[in-house]
Design an enzyme around this catalytic site. Structure first.
Site, PDB file in Angstrom:
ATOM      1  CB  THR A 179       3.527  11.250  -4.329  1.00  0.00           C
ATOM      2  OG1 THR A 179       4.261  11.833  -3.243  1.00  0.00           O
ATOM      3  CG2 THR A 179       4.046   9.835  -4.507  1.00  0.00           C
ATOM      4  CB  VAL A 208      13.117  11.132   4.885  1.00  0.00           C
ATOM      5  CG1 VAL A 208      12.892   9.909   4.007  1.00  0.00           C
ATOM      6  CG2 VAL A 208      14.529  11.677   4.690  1.00  0.00           C
ATOM      7  CB  THR A 230      -0.091   9.691  -3.166  1.00  0.00           C
ATOM      8  OG1 THR A 230      -0.163  11.120  -3.100  1.00  0.00           O
ATOM      9  CG2 THR A 230      -1.445   9.154  -3.597  1.00  0.00           C
ATOM     10  CD  GLN A 232       0.329  14.165   7.706  1.00  0.00           C
ATOM     11  OE1 GLN A 232       0.470  13.379   8.636  1.00  0.00           O
ATOM     12  NE2 GLN A 232      -0.369  15.280   7.806  1.00  0.00           N
TER      13      GLN A 232
HETATM   14  N1  ASP Z   1       3.661  10.945   0.434  1.00  0.00           N
HETATM   15  C1  ASP Z   1       4.433  12.090   0.031  1.00  0.00           C
HETATM   16  C2  ASP Z   1       5.328  12.492   1.171  1.00  0.00           C
HETATM   17  O1  ASP Z   1       4.881  12.492   2.297  1.00  0.00           O
HETATM   18  C3  ASP Z   1       3.604  13.260  -0.360  1.00  0.00           C
HETATM   19  C4  ASP Z   1       2.355  12.966  -1.118  1.00  0.00           C
HETATM   20  O2  ASP Z   1       2.149  11.896  -1.648  1.00  0.00           O
HETATM   21  O3  ASP Z   1       1.506  13.826  -1.214  1.00  0.00           O
HETATM   22  O4  ASP Z   1       6.450  12.869   0.928  1.00  0.00           O
END
Ligand code: ASP
Length: 313
Positions: A179, A208, A230, A232
């Site tokens: 991200t 989403v 950033t 999960q």
């Molecule tokens: N936060 C982002 C999502 O869940 C992914 C990430 O930052 O690794 O879409």
């Protein structure tokens, strides 16, 4: 005559807390990624140093990262379970509390630009799926075929994730996500935040994440802080992390750094869930916290000094 700038601007970004295993990228790729972080910071800082608004600076910074193949947003976004790209982004202006967001876009080249357009329009502030791309095209934003967003590395990552599914093995934190995001404080003391992502490799079609949700992956409020997350996304949404950080600062009197460390320690690390946050407080102090192996990050501080890091350096 416009009033004289009152303070020195600050900008900070992250390029995700996944894809951090040193062996996953060649020396050249690590160097290129760091160079792109520098370019993105400079794009945002150029606006701030001319007295421009924080919200324009975070948009420019995130657009530069979306255009880089090294980060999971725009060109280089993660592939979903159907082998396609669905892009999430959001932006918030701490001066006005106006915000814009995009979920599951498939064609707009720079989802953060679309988020800013929606912010300016005010209502609707968030568009999802085909309507987001149609709005982008109708308002003159560049759209691209899906192939533009795919890089060889993302195609390999999807194969690796499918193999994990077949074999019943678990993906490492490095293989899963990324991200990009930016936060800024401008010369007038205004804060802003923006985030953009392709989400998780092999994510469900239509899923989403927090990067599209104001208050979860992105939040900014003048006088308190600007935050981009950033990791999960589901966990960031459940714990409304962006707003939770601001609430702890505002109502419990915590520093931004202490608030982030507490939330990671309470709601992410015990469950083995990876997370990272970049933030700026009202005085321009930058905080970058993560519980993973590393997080692409960088900032230009109030003295104009540029800093770029990837792991626990
Ligand atoms: N936060 C982002 C999502 O869940 C992914 C990430 O930052 O690794 O879409």
């Amino acid at each position: 005559m416009s009033p004289a700038p009152t303070r020195r601007p600050v900008i900070a970004l992250h390029g995700g807390c996944g894809v951090m295993s040193r062996s996953l990228l060649s020396e050249e790729e690590w160097a290129d990624a760091r160079a792109d972080i520098r370019k993105a910071l400079e794009a945002g800082y150029a606006i701030l140093s001319e007295g421009g608004p924080a919200v324009a600076a975070v948009e420019a910074c995130v657009m530069a990262l979306e255009d880089s193949p090294h980060f999971n947003a725009g060109h280089g976004a993660a592939l979903n379970a159907a082998g396609g790209h669905e892009l999430d982004a959001s932006i918030m202006d701490g001066a006005t509390a106006l915000a814009g967001a995009v979920a599951g876009a498939r064609a707009v080249r720079n989802p953060v630009r679309l988020a800013r357009r929606l912010m300016e329009q005010n209502i609707p502030m968030m568009l999802a799926g085909p309507a987001a791309d149609e709005y982008a095209a109708a308002h003159g934003l560049e759209t691209m075929p899906q192939s533009y967003f795919t890089t060889p590395r993302r195609a390999e990552a999807l194969q690796a994730m499918r193999a994990h599914d077949r074999l019943g093995t678990f993906a490492s934190e490095s293989e899963k996500h990324g991200t990009v995001g930016a936060v800024a404080l401008d010369c007038d003391g205004n804060l802003a935040a923006a985030t953009s992502t392709g989400g998780f490799t092999n994510k469900a079609v239509g899923r989403v994440g927090d990067s599209a949700i104001i208050g979860a992956g992105t939040y900014a409020r003048n006088g308190i802080c600007a935050v981009s997350c950033t990791g999960q996304g589901e966990q960031f949404i459940r714990h409304v992390v962006g707003h939770e950080i601001a609430a702890r600062v505002r109502y419990a009197g915590h520093s931004v750094g202490a608030a982030i460390r507490m939330i990671l320690a309470e709601s992410f690390t015990p469950q083995g869930i990876g997370g990272g946050v970049i933030a700026i407080d009202h005085a321009g102090t930058v905080t970058a916290e993560f519980n993973t192996e590393g997080m692409f990050r960088g900032w230009i501080d109030a003295n104009g000094e540029l800093f770029v890091a990837t792991h626990k350096d």
